[in-house]
Scaffold this active site. Structure first.
Site, PDB file in Angstrom:
ATOM      1  NE  ARG A 161      -6.251 -17.188   4.270  1.00 26.47           N
ATOM      2  CZ  ARG A 161      -5.402 -16.272   3.862  1.00 26.47           C
ATOM      3  NH1 ARG A 161      -5.323 -15.128   4.507  1.00 26.47           N
ATOM      4  NH2 ARG A 161      -4.638 -16.476   2.822  1.00 26.47           N
ATOM      5  CB  ALA A 169      -0.932  -0.013   1.208  1.00 27.78           C
ATOM      6  NE  ARG A 212      -6.082 -10.724   4.517  1.00 25.56           N
ATOM      7  CZ  ARG A 212      -5.388 -11.722   3.950  1.00 25.56           C
ATOM      8  NH1 ARG A 212      -5.684 -12.161   2.744  1.00 25.56           N
ATOM      9  NH2 ARG A 212      -4.392 -12.285   4.616  1.00 25.56           N
TER      10      ARG A 212
END
Lengths: 644, 262
Positions: A336, A50, A441
């Site tokens: 996950r 980022a 996520r």
């Protein structure tokens, strides 16, 4: 439970249908004339995906950019360790993928706790990221015809993951680093290496700049700017043992939080299912094995507790292929959080494998038989080698042993649609913000989000904020607020050096990590969280009174650096436990044992908790104020997340 | 969590280079490690040593490290005279104590190269590598203007060869292992990665020329010892140096206006 919208938590989602919002935003936003961009200074902290992509792109546009990293080179940022891949809705396989499907998968994967507008934009720009990275020369895996190859990843039923062997993060980071290096060479970016943020400075409610510490000389320096971007990663190291790099820390985000940036959903942490189990008590770091291994590896444990026979001697009918049994439609590719809990329960039931009985098998025997050893080697060769180096075992012959470990943090600084925190002029990007992944996520989405924020979001939204500031003076580093922040930082580091107690920063970090892992890890309970909140303040007090930091403050001192980071982890740890205690539901990575259905799956409470919890600093993490941003779902129908 | 299941190594002696600052005189100091699990990594052994030093009120040993997965390139160390220690294709952070024996005397030094000045103890300054990348180790492609990714097909063998070179982690072992302190393997790995790809052709010759000349400003000259390849934790082949030399030579003769014809 308050549900009133706090005006400071206005997400500023643009008008229009979900698919039009980002275009509408871009058409309405204010622009800065190319010749005027050089009049604006933007500071970027962190040079991972980022940060490097934001710094490079802002410099290309013409802004003056100062980039800071605590590493010796921007290329060392922990994005480099991501293995498996990056998602994009390219539909190059023709298997039914689309922007909408990636958007939906991400919202669902996040257990309906992310903001629709941000996530849709992420899915839209995902396709641009692949184009951009290929143009930069990222050597993605190719088919024999020369076109890009894809693989599947957890939580999705299409193949949309682009990859570069098991080193996708490395190749993407080097791509972004090279663009940043180009700008450094051209003079568009001033790069400060081995320099750490120690405070952010706010003047009249606006972010005015930062105070940094030179890690080679201990010197404190102030830097003023029109905008500051924190791209400083997540806080997974609060657990001490995690797959994060040793130096990953929460200090930049935490110091910003203390200056008014609200911290959102700190209890949303991700435990990654495929790590190498701990082998010895001196271990300081856990190693991840890419989730991509679950494409061809089968997770199993012996059917019977206490079965200590080697894997090869356990016949098929005495094996429990846990994920295939519980989640037949996703099988070994369940998301996950779900795969992690299944592994934990298998181990807790006494069926763990390995010398310490602390893992589950990830078996490639079937894949080797089906595909041949060569194909398996081509897909996963470097991961197998890494496993062998660490464990001393050869995964071609015996199954890998894996166990969940802390890996990623979905929580982070609260940001609006423009990635601006609750402090105007202060932005957060990548893992440092909270915005796109909800409570969990999906694999191969962290790289996507980091690059989306840096390449394709911030360069637009920062201009919108800066345009009205043209030719208006900003506070300089001689402003008393900078001097005060410098003095506070100087006092803080002197205090660490002067405490002269008995315990090292690492000792405290390890103790902190144990409390957080035991009570705020994979499964949380009201009693455990209350226990943690009772245990943390006295340990923190001990840290303040019994810390020992050797060396001095005027030269490189890694013990001193660590002390500052552990201090901030303590405060964050308390906030995490408070957030987990207040969120009386289970969602994604936040699993409260009290809230589960008969089959042990997470039970959300959409009526009371379909919101973001944004914590406001009030002088003490134990007294932080909980504010709420309601989540509105206009496009997606709230459903129970099922992968069965 | 629980006790180790592995064997323990005992009676290790570490001879560690200690140096207070860039201009201070340095010296070896000896430390004893009474017992350490063979499951521990080499850097975890140094963590144990540092805990012990802090307990005794002494300064911890400074060394660069971060990911501990062999990919960030932060860790360095000459271990018994070898860059990254005795295990081939392995960075220091991935080296485990099972590669050593009880009673061993292990010598730990920083990278030996004048282009990497010592900052403190085992930590060195490798920023000259960044200068090489800044001089041309990229493909110019402004954000936003890229064509669809599949418009640029790359034959698989070419993509694989580029990836082989791109695996470099920038640790500096090649320079530390080289008797001349040359950075040819590092530089050539990046030149090869980008010059092999179709996307890299437009800047191919300018890149080779600029990167080689920047490299020469900071580092020694290559005389084909091959020590770099032996020390490289990613086992990057010195073939990339031949490719770089070829492109550098061509860069000096090519008429770049006519590059499309070559």
């Amino acid at each position: 439970m308050t549900t009133a919208t706090d005006p400071r938590l206005n997400a500023k989602i643009p008008e229009g249908a979900i698919a039009d919002k980002w275009n509408n935003y871009k058409e309405d936003m204010k622009l800065v004339n190319p010749n005027n961009k050089r009049k604006f200074k933007v500071i970027v902290i962190g040079t991972g995906l980022a940060g490097a992509s934001a710094a490079a792109t802002l410099a290309e546009l013409g802004y003056q950019v100062d980039a800071f990293t605590f590493h010796d080179s921007p290329r060392r940022a922990h994005s480099i360790a991501a293995q498996g891949g990056i998602n994009a809705a390219k539909n190059y396989r023709g298997d039914g993928d689309s922007v909408h499907r990636l958007f939906y998968d991400t919202i669902k994967g996040g257990d309906f706790r992310a903001r629709e507008g941000n996530v849709h934009r992420l899915a839209e720009v995902s396709v641009d990221i692949i184009d951009q990275m290929v143009a930069q020369g990222v050597p993605f895996a190719r088919e024999y015809g020369g076109l890009l190859d894809n693989r599947s990843f957890g939580g999705s039923q299409v193949s949309r993951t682009f990859y570069a062997r098991g080193q996708t993060g490395q190749q993407l980071l080097l791509g972004a680093y090279q663009q940043l290096a180009r700008q450094v060479g051209l003079g568009g970016v001033n790069l400060y290496n081995r320099t750490e943020l120690v405070d952010t400075v706010v003047v009249d409610g606006r972010c005015a700049g930062i105070v940094v510490r030179d890690l080679l000389t201990g010197e404190l320096q102030s830097h003023a700017a029109h905008a500051v971007v924190l791209a400083t990663g997540g806080y997974g190291n609060v657990f001490f043992l995690s797959t994060n790099a040793m130096q990953c820390n929460v200090t930049a985000a935490w110091r910003a939080h203390r200056k008014g940036a609200m911290f959102a959903n700190p209890c949303y942490t991700q435990i990654h299912p495929t790590c190498i189990p701990q082998s010895d008590p001196t271990q300081s770091k856990l190693t991840l094995m890419s989730e991509s291994l679950r494409n061809d590896g089968r997770v199993w444990v012996p059917l019977n507790p206490g079965d200590a026979r080697p894997a090869a001697q356990i016949p098929e009918n005495e094996r429990d292929y846990v994920l295939e049994r519980l989640y037949p439609s996703y099988g070994n590719l369940a998301p996950r959080d779900i795969a992690s809990r299944a592994a934990k329960r298998a181990v807790d039931s006494g069926r763990g494998v390995g010398p310490l009985k602390n893992g589950v098998n990830l078996d490639f025997a079937a894949a080797i038989e089906r595909l041949g050893k060569d194909v398996v080697q081509e897909r996963y060769g470097n991961l197998f080698e890494m496993y062998e180096r660490i464990s001393g075992e050869n995964p071609y012959d015996t199954p890998m042993r894996i166990y969940p470990a802390t890996h990623y943090t979905m929580g982070g600084l609260w940001v609006d649609y423009e990635l601006q925190t609750t402090v105007p002029g202060l932005y957060a990007a990548g893992e440092a913000n909270f915005s796109d992944h909800g409570a969990n996520r999906l694999g191969a989405s962290a790289l996507m989000q980091g690059l989306a924020d840096g390449y394709f979001v911030l360069p637009y939204t920062i201009g919108n904020e800066l345009a009205p500031l043209l030719n208006k003076p900003i506070p300089g580093t001689d402003h008393p607020a900078f001097k005060l922040a410098e003095q506070e930082a100087r006092d803080r580091y002197s205090r660490y050096l002067g405490t002269n107690g008995k315990r090292s920063p690492d000792w405290f970090h390890r103790e902190l990590g144990k409390i957080i892992w035991d009570n705020c890890g994979m499964e949380r309970t009201e009693a455990g969280l209350k226990q943690a909140l009772a245990d943390l303040p006295p340990l923190y007090e001990e840290f303040q009174n019994d810390l020992r930091v050797t060396g001095d403050g005027e030269s490189t001192n890694q013990t001193l650096e660590k002390a500052g980071r552990v201090d901030d982890f303590f405060q964050l740890g308390m906030l995490m436990c408070r957030d987990a205690l207040e969120r009386n539901e289970s969602c994604g990575g936040h699993f409260r044992s009290e809230y589960q259905d008969e089959e042990g799956e997470a039970k959300r409470d959409d009526e009371n908790f379909a919101h973001v919890a944004a914590w406001e600093w009030n002088g003490d993490p134990m007294a932080a104020i909980r504010n709420v941003e309601p989540l509105e779902f206009e496009t997606v129908h709230l459903a129970t997340r099922s992968y069965k | 969590m629980t006790a180790s299941h592995g064997e323990h190594l005992t009676n290790l002696t570490l001879s560690v280079w200690r140096q207070k600052g860039p201009d201070a005189a340095g010296a070896f100091e000896s430390y004893r490690i009474d017992s350490i699990s063979d499951e521990a990594s080499f850097l975890e052994m140094l963590d144990v040593l540092n805990e012990k030093l802090i307990d005794e009120g002494r300064d911890a040993v400074t060394f660069d490290h971060d990911c501990r997965e062999g990919i960030c390139g932060s860790c360095s160390l000459m271990i018994d005279g070898q860059a990254h220690g005795p295990q081939r294709g392995t960075a220091t952070c991935q080296l485990h104590m099972r590669k050593f024996k009880s009673g061993a005397n292990i010598v730990i030094e920083p990278w030996r190269a004048t282009s990497f000045p010592i900052i403190k103890d085992l930590m060195v300054d490798r920023s000259a590598f960044d200068r090489i990348i800044e001089s041309g180790g990229y493909i110019t492609s402004q954000t936003g203007g890229a064509p669809d990714a599949n418009l640029i097909p790359v034959p698989k063998p070419v993509a694989d060869a580029a990836m082989d070179a791109a695996e470099c982690i920038g640790c500096g072992a090649c320079v530390a292992a080289c008797p001349n302190g040359a950075a040819n393997l590092f530089t050539a790995a990046k030149v090869a990665h980008l010059n092999l790809l179709p996307q890299g052709q437009a800047e191919r010759h300018a890149r080779a020329e600029s990167m080689v000349e920047t490299m020469d400003e900071y580092f020694g000259s290559c005389t084909n010892h091959g020590e770099c390849e032996a020390a490289c934790p990613k086992e990057i082949s010195i073939d990339v140096i031949a490719l770089m030399n070829k492109d550098y030579r061509k860069a000096k003769f090519a008429n770049r206006k006519e590059i499309a014809r070559s």
